[in-house]
Design an enzyme around this catalytic site. Structure first.
Site, PDB file in Angstrom:
ATOM      1  N   ASN A 260      -6.671  32.503 -21.590  1.00  0.00           N
ATOM      2  CA  ASN A 260      -7.874  33.059 -22.205  1.00  0.00           C
ATOM      3  C   ASN A 260      -7.506  34.299 -23.010  1.00  0.00           C
ATOM      4  O   ASN A 260      -6.600  34.186 -23.849  1.00  0.00           O
ATOM      5  CB  ASN A 260      -9.066  33.176 -21.247  1.00  0.00           C
ATOM      6  N   ASP A 261      -8.127  35.433 -22.802  1.00  0.00           N
ATOM      7  CA  ASP A 261      -8.059  36.522 -23.777  1.00  0.00           C
ATOM      8  C   ASP A 261      -6.642  36.908 -24.230  1.00  0.00           C
ATOM      9  O   ASP A 261      -5.731  36.987 -23.409  1.00  0.00           O
ATOM     10  CB  ASP A 261      -8.638  37.810 -23.167  1.00  0.00           C
ATOM     11  N   GLN A 277      -4.060  36.177 -21.146  1.00  0.00           N
ATOM     12  CA  GLN A 277      -4.492  35.833 -19.795  1.00  0.00           C
ATOM     13  C   GLN A 277      -4.021  34.407 -19.496  1.00  0.00           C
ATOM     14  O   GLN A 277      -4.361  33.469 -20.236  1.00  0.00           O
ATOM     15  CB  GLN A 277      -6.021  35.914 -19.709  1.00  0.00           C
TER      16      GLN A 277
HETATM   17  N1  DQQ Z   1     -11.551  37.776 -19.330  1.00  0.00           N
HETATM   18  C1  DQQ Z   1     -12.802  38.384 -19.589  1.00  0.00           C
HETATM   19  C2  DQQ Z   1     -12.500  39.834 -19.341  1.00  0.00           C
HETATM   20  C3  DQQ Z   1     -11.599  39.792 -18.189  1.00  0.00           C
HETATM   21  C4  DQQ Z   1     -10.773  38.595 -18.474  1.00  0.00           C
HETATM   22  C5  DQQ Z   1     -13.271  38.078 -20.974  1.00  0.00           C
HETATM   23  C6  DQQ Z   1     -10.445  37.819 -17.240  1.00  0.00           C
HETATM   24  O1  DQQ Z   1     -13.624  40.582 -19.081  1.00  0.00           O
HETATM   25  O2  DQQ Z   1     -10.793  40.940 -18.053  1.00  0.00           O
HETATM   26  O3  DQQ Z   1     -13.013  36.751 -21.329  1.00  0.00           O
HETATM   27  O4  DQQ Z   1      -9.611  36.748 -17.528  1.00  0.00           O
END
Ligand code: DQQ
Length: 703
Positions: A260-261, A277
């Site tokens: 993810n991010d 992530q």
């Molecule tokens: N992803 C969210 C964030 C967090 C992260 C946003 C967790 O708030 O830190 O997609 O994977």
């Protein structure tokens, strides 16, 4: 049942439990050559060398002293080429057996638990140990045995082979099967899924028997993968997914599993580093680590070893969540959110490694002990305080950081802290708070960017990435304009200031298909292209693809001053799933003009980008895929300025369609055509003729 060549030593404590007796009799009836061996005997002078496989099937947690004594015998048996199966609670002993430093954290007696089975990872389902086993089979009934699963943590060395299947759903976060290689041999831990002292329905018994037989017959001869920790292992994972037509070829995606991010974006010693992530356990959002990729040209990326791993005893035990990288007077430093239980708190890591591979976490983590008291931060079912994600910068000798939050009395907030040294932070209050009804309950991943004449603050509010353009001074942000950074499948962006002074932003492109489709694909998530952010002379936001991307261009087709006749599609000769299209579209007499990509010759599948007279760009996914597990949701964005022609810039890449309109507005859509011939591009005018000039290129893949 057929006779098996496999000689099995079935381990038990000083007495065989009912379950172990049942396992023994199953083993005999399945045709294995089996001896029951007491643990004390192994620790004493009984030899394991006549056996191919040692099977430790423990329906209660084994007691520690007997395990410690067994450890070295079992390890040398495996190292010499033997196979070891640790089933049910025996999996909980992997740390004491010195097979993996991290043992399962979910060890429970599950008397009335539902029927369950292994949810095999698609990457590993063709391993011989799973021969004849279905990806989602149910292999056990409710049981009084103790089961052992990894829930909040992952094994450190072991590779996840399966999570959990319940009768009505996948549980990708409950890891039941793990593989390890030890010397010449292999270990499979199967903490759930096999119970013999029960009368299961025939189909469950058949599935269980297939699983147990396959494990015992093949474990000694199966080369099991450890979890890949180095670049080579990650590249091998990536290679296994190479034939998936939905994998992007020039957008960053994880080697396999979950992304993810984007995090910690930094150009260091000239090289571009993108962290992200990452869940090495599977294609689901869980046990979040920081993946890492590096590039010299923003185009060609190489996988680097995982950069941050949750520490089983640390404040980031449940995940190393989003954060950023800064240069602290020559020391690369990460600030990120550690999650543990209901807490999410800021943590810090530094490195002196010029390649940014290995990071040392601060012994003082978490560096901020609790969310602020004023204004009170929202508590939810998941978190004591919705308080996470970091944007850090230095101004006049002081460090500042924004942390995203939700407030107890409603609305998201970007909270400001200040410090002299990145470690002792003083709370200053929100720089901006949102209206609960309009801007969402929680603001994740806030980022404040200096665009010269104006500042831009963007926040991700669970739905959208909202940006505010305005003035930032003295700890307060005064918004003057707002908008969305992208109108489609795009979230939690972060930016990098490059050595040549540009601001490049990447966002996470979440999937638009079901979680079971992620599991079946073996991967989920991609990053957007790097987008150059700036403001124009009028102070309006501009977003353009990084110009480096032009170097990917290959074969080209151009159409100048093309009058697209109404209602019958005109096809381009150029086709493919890795394309760049740049068109100037004037509606002229038409009500709408439609550019279709990923289109089959009979138009059964097509993703249509429709420019309408109302001034919207609509991405119509109603025919994008024949797969019912994919989204058909229509995406729409206004594309001012409305003077004709519209400048439409489209990147097609596997399952990504990323659109830039008028170098200002972005919309990314994830689409999953199923047919091999869904590669065409066509233009259609509706209600009259449209005028188009177009260039199209095939783009080269970069992994
Ligand atoms: N992803 C969210 C964030 C967090 C992260 C946003 C967790 O708030 O830190 O997609 O994977």
């Amino acid at each position: 049942m057929a006779e098996s060549e496999t000689a099995v030593a079935l381990l038990c404590g000083s007495e065989q439990s009912r379950e172990q007796v049942a396992a023994e009799s199953w083993c005999r009836s399945a045709g294995f050559d089996v001896d029951v061996i007491r643990a004390e005997a192994v620790a004493g002078d009984a030899s394991l060398s006549p056996y191919d496989v040692v099977w430790w099937h423990a329906d209660a947690v084994p007691d520690a002293p007997s395990v410690a004594d067994l450890g070295s015998e079992l390890r040398s048996f495996v190292a010499d080429g033997g196979g070891l199966v640790l089933s049910l609670a025996a999996l909980s002993a992997v740390d004491e057996l010195d097979i993996d430093p991290v043992a399962p954290d979910d060890v429970v007696v599950d008397p009335d638990g539902p029927p369950a089975g292994p949810l095999l990872k698609s990457l590993h389902e063709d391993l011989p140990v799973f021969e004849g086993v279905e990806r989602r089979s149910i292999t056990r009934e409710a049981t009084g045995a103790t089961v052992a699963r990894y829930e909040a943590v992952l094994p450190e060395r072991g590779e996840v082979l399966a999570a959990t299947r319940l009768p009505d759903r996948d549980e990708p976060g409950l890891v039941t099967a793990v593989g390890w290689s030890v010397g010449e041999g292999s270990v499979v831990g199967l903490g759930d899924c096999l119970v013999f002292d029960a009368e299961p329905p025939a189909d469950v018994a058949t599935a269980r028997d297939a699983l147990a037989t396959s494990l015992l017959a093949n474990v000694a001869d199966t080369a099991l993968p450890d979890r890949p920790h180095d670049a080579e292992g990650l590249a091998a994972l990536r290679e296994r997914l190479a034939d998936d037509p939905h994998r992007p070829s020039y957008h960053l995606s994880p080697p396999a599993n979950w992304l993810n991010d984007p995090n910690g974006l930094v150009q260091w010693n000239g090289r571009y580093h993108v962290f992200y992530q990452y869940n090495p356990g599977g294609p689901n959002h869980d046990t979040i680590h920081w993946g890492h990729a590096v590039s010299d040209d923003l185009l060609h990326w190489e996988d680097e070893p995982v950069a941050l791993t949750p520490s089983p005893d640390g404040p980031d035990r449940d995940g190393c969540w989003s954060g950023c990288a800064v240069d602290d007077d020559g020391t690369p430093t990460l600030l990120y959110t550690g999650g543990r239980g209901a807490d999410q708190l800021p943590c810090l890591a530094t490195t002196d490694d010029p390649d940014l591979r290995t990071w040392a976490k601060s012994p003082d983590n978490p560096i901020i002990e609790a969310p602020p008291e004023e204004p009170a931060v929202l508590s939810t079912d998941h978190w004591d305080g919705e308080f996470r994600d970091h944007c850090v910068w230095r101004e006049d000798g002081t460090w500042y950081q924004l942390i995203g939050a939700g407030l107890a009395d409603g609305g998201g907030a970007a909270l400001l802290y200040a410090a002299e040294d990145l470690r002792e932070w003083e709370y200053r209050g929100p720089i901006l708070t949102g209206d609960y009804g309009i801007d969402g309950v929680v603001w994740e991943c806030p980022e404040l960017l200096d665009l010269g004449d104006r500042s831009l603050l963007h926040v991700s509010n669970y739905e959208d990435v909202v940006y505010f353009l305005g003035e930032y001074a003295d700890g307060a942000f005064e918004p003057e304009e707002r908008g969305l950074l992208d109108h489609g499948d795009f979230y939690a962006p972060q930016s990098m200031r490059t050595d040549d002074g540009r601001l490049l932003t990447w966002g996470w492109l979440p999937e638009a298909r079901t979680e079971s489709a992620h599991w079946d694909a073996g991967w989920a998530g991609a990053l957007s292209l790097p987008r150059e952010l700036s403001v124009d002379g009028d102070g309006d936001l501009r977003q353009r693809p990084a110009p480096e991307l032009r170097d990917l261009r290959g074969a080209r087709e151009s159409r100048d001053d093309w009058t697209v006749a109404p209602d019958s599609p005109s096809e381009l000769d150029l086709a493919g799933r890795s394309l760049e299209l740049r068109a100037e579209v004037a509606l002229a007499d038409a009500d709408a003009a439609e550019l279709a990509v990923l289109e089959t010759p009979d138009r059964e599948e097509r993703t249509a980008l429709r420019y309408t007279r109302e001034g919207d760009l609509v991405v119509d996914r109603s025919a994008a895929s024949l797969d019912p597990e994919t989204s058909e949701e229509e995406l729409r964005m206004p594309v001012p300025p409305y003077d004709e022609p519209l400048d439409l810039h489209v990147y097609v890449d596997g399952s990504v369609v990323e659109v830039f309109a008028n170098e200002r507005h972005c919309l990314t859509a994830r689409v999953y055509p199923t047919r091999e011939d869904a590669t065409g591009v066509s233009l259609t005018a509706r209600g009259g003729a449209a005028e188009v000039s177009l260039d199209a290129w095939e783009l080269a893949g970069t992994f």
